[in-house]
Design a protein around this motif. Structure first.
Motif, PDB file in Angstrom:
ATOM      1  N   GLN A  41      -6.627   2.678   4.272  1.00  0.00           N
ATOM      2  CA  GLN A  41      -6.106   3.754   3.445  1.00  0.00           C
ATOM      3  C   GLN A  41      -7.201   4.427   2.624  1.00  0.00           C
ATOM      4  O   GLN A  41      -7.053   5.553   2.212  1.00  0.00           O
ATOM      5  N   SER A  42      -8.288   3.722   2.371  1.00  0.00           N
ATOM      6  CA  SER A  42      -9.353   4.232   1.519  1.00  0.00           C
ATOM      7  C   SER A  42     -10.536   4.680   2.361  1.00  0.00           C
ATOM      8  O   SER A  42     -11.145   3.875   3.053  1.00  0.00           O
ATOM      9  N   ARG A  43     -10.856   5.957   2.295  1.00  0.00           N
ATOM     10  CA  ARG A  43     -12.020   6.447   3.037  1.00  0.00           C
ATOM     11  C   ARG A  43     -13.293   5.773   2.569  1.00  0.00           C
ATOM     12  O   ARG A  43     -14.218   5.575   3.333  1.00  0.00           O
ATOM     13  N   SER A  44     -13.350   5.426   1.281  1.00  0.00           N
ATOM     14  CA  SER A  44     -14.544   4.793   0.734  1.00  0.00           C
ATOM     15  C   SER A  44     -14.618   3.319   1.098  1.00  0.00           C
ATOM     16  O   SER A  44     -15.671   2.707   0.985  1.00  0.00           O
ATOM     17  N   GLY A  45     -13.488   2.719   1.528  1.00  0.00           N
ATOM     18  CA  GLY A  45     -13.467   1.298   1.851  1.00  0.00           C
ATOM     19  C   GLY A  45     -13.441   0.405   0.626  1.00  0.00           C
ATOM     20  O   GLY A  45     -13.603  -0.796   0.734  1.00  0.00           O
ATOM     21  N   VAL A  46     -13.206   0.976  -0.569  1.00  0.00           N
ATOM     22  CA  VAL A  46     -13.195   0.194  -1.801  1.00  0.00           C
ATOM     23  C   VAL A  46     -11.754   0.061  -2.287  1.00  0.00           C
ATOM     24  O   VAL A  46     -10.969   1.000  -2.212  1.00  0.00           O
ATOM     25  N   ILE A  47     -11.426  -1.139  -2.784  1.00  0.00           N
ATOM     26  CA  ILE A  47     -10.083  -1.419  -3.284  1.00  0.00           C
ATOM     27  C   ILE A  47     -10.186  -1.891  -4.741  1.00  0.00           C
ATOM     28  O   ILE A  47     -11.275  -2.142  -5.247  1.00  0.00           O
ATOM     29  N   VAL A  48      -9.020  -1.995  -5.391  1.00  0.00           N
ATOM     30  CA  VAL A  48      -8.937  -2.637  -6.700  1.00  0.00           C
ATOM     31  C   VAL A  48      -7.880  -3.730  -6.562  1.00  0.00           C
ATOM     32  O   VAL A  48      -6.866  -3.536  -5.889  1.00  0.00           O
ATOM     33  N   LEU A  49      -8.139  -4.874  -7.154  1.00  0.00           N
ATOM     34  CA  LEU A  49      -7.195  -5.986  -7.080  1.00  0.00           C
ATOM     35  C   LEU A  49      -6.209  -5.929  -8.234  1.00  0.00           C
ATOM     36  O   LEU A  49      -6.594  -5.661  -9.373  1.00  0.00           O
ATOM     37  N   ASP A  50      -4.929  -6.184  -7.929  1.00  0.00           N
ATOM     38  CA  ASP A  50      -3.927  -6.227  -8.989  1.00  0.00           C
ATOM     39  C   ASP A  50      -3.839  -7.656  -9.542  1.00  0.00           C
ATOM     40  O   ASP A  50      -4.608  -8.536  -9.150  1.00  0.00           O
ATOM     41  N   CYS A  51      -2.883  -7.878 -10.426  1.00  0.00           N
ATOM     42  CA  CYS A  51      -2.719  -9.189 -11.065  1.00  0.00           C
ATOM     43  C   CYS A  51      -2.454 -10.316 -10.074  1.00  0.00           C
ATOM     44  O   CYS A  51      -2.684 -11.481 -10.379  1.00  0.00           O
ATOM     45  N   PHE A  52      -1.934  -9.979  -8.905  1.00  0.00           N
ATOM     46  CA  PHE A  52      -1.584 -10.978  -7.910  1.00  0.00           C
ATOM     47  C   PHE A  52      -2.657 -11.100  -6.825  1.00  0.00           C
ATOM     48  O   PHE A  52      -2.413 -11.679  -5.779  1.00  0.00           O
ATOM     49  N   ALA A  53      -3.837 -10.505  -7.081  1.00  0.00           N
ATOM     50  CA  ALA A  53      -4.968 -10.484  -6.148  1.00  0.00           C
ATOM     51  C   ALA A  53      -4.632  -9.731  -4.869  1.00  0.00           C
ATOM     52  O   ALA A  53      -5.230  -9.980  -3.821  1.00  0.00           O
ATOM     53  N   ASN A  54      -3.679  -8.795  -4.947  1.00  0.00           N
ATOM     54  CA  ASN A  54      -3.365  -7.927  -3.817  1.00  0.00           C
ATOM     55  C   ASN A  54      -4.271  -6.706  -3.886  1.00  0.00           C
ATOM     56  O   ASN A  54      -4.414  -6.097  -4.946  1.00  0.00           O
ATOM     57  N   PRO A  55      -4.877  -6.331  -2.770  1.00  0.00           N
ATOM     58  CA  PRO A  55      -5.726  -5.140  -2.769  1.00  0.00           C
ATOM     59  C   PRO A  55      -4.897  -3.869  -2.871  1.00  0.00           C
ATOM     60  O   PRO A  55      -3.850  -3.750  -2.236  1.00  0.00           O
TER      61      PRO A  55
END
Length: 155
Positions: A41-55
């Motif tokens: 989903q991310s063109r940059s290939g970077v994610i952020v993790l939520d409280c449940f460690a879900n990207p």
């Protein structure tokens, strides 16, 4: 003793309600139609993790106070999601905890959010995540809160 148990139950209920409201869409997504991976989903290939460690990629909500649910970002609109940083505008919803958190009221504060400090996501080769969140309040701030706040996002 009974009053303490009631207050504890109310606090847990309020925290659970906010956490449920701010839970990422992926936490409640149907298994019947698998969503594309965050990296896809991310063109940059970077994610952020939520409280449940879900990207997450460009989340519309983000829970800051993972333990009690008394602080979270809502109505996030991302103007940038790149290989080194991401920027959004939204609202920081903060419980005033008056007279105590379960009976408190949530107040909204306009905020600009910046994610940065991209690092490899441990245990996930080829995947990188933002590890720092900066909040800049654009109007009022929550009581005893600086205009600029930085949080470390734990992998």
């Amino acid at each position: 003793m009974r009053s303490h148990k009631l207050k504890t139950a109310l606090l847990i209920g309020a925290g659970t309600a906010l956490a449920t409201a701010l839970a990422p869409a992926s936490a409640s997504a149907s298994a019947a139609s698998p969503a594309p991976s965050p990296a896809a989903q991310s063109r940059s290939g970077v994610i952020v993790l939520d409280c449940f460690a879900n990207p997450q990629v460009r989340p519309s909500t983000y829970l800051i106070a993972c333990g009690d649910g008394n602080n979270g970002l809502v109505s996030l609109h991302w103007s940038q999601w790149g290989p080194s940083s991401a920027v959004a505008r939204g609202l920081d919803m903060v419980n005033d905890c008056q007279p105590y958190c379960a009976a408190g009221k949530f107040h909204s504060y306009p905020v600009t959010v910046r994610l940065d400090r991209v690092q490899p996501w441990p245990g996930h080769p080829k995947q990188r995540d933002y590890t720092e969140m900066h909040l800049s309040y654009t109007a009022d701030t929550p009581p005893q809160t600086a205009r600029e706040v930085t949080y470390r996002i734990v992998d």
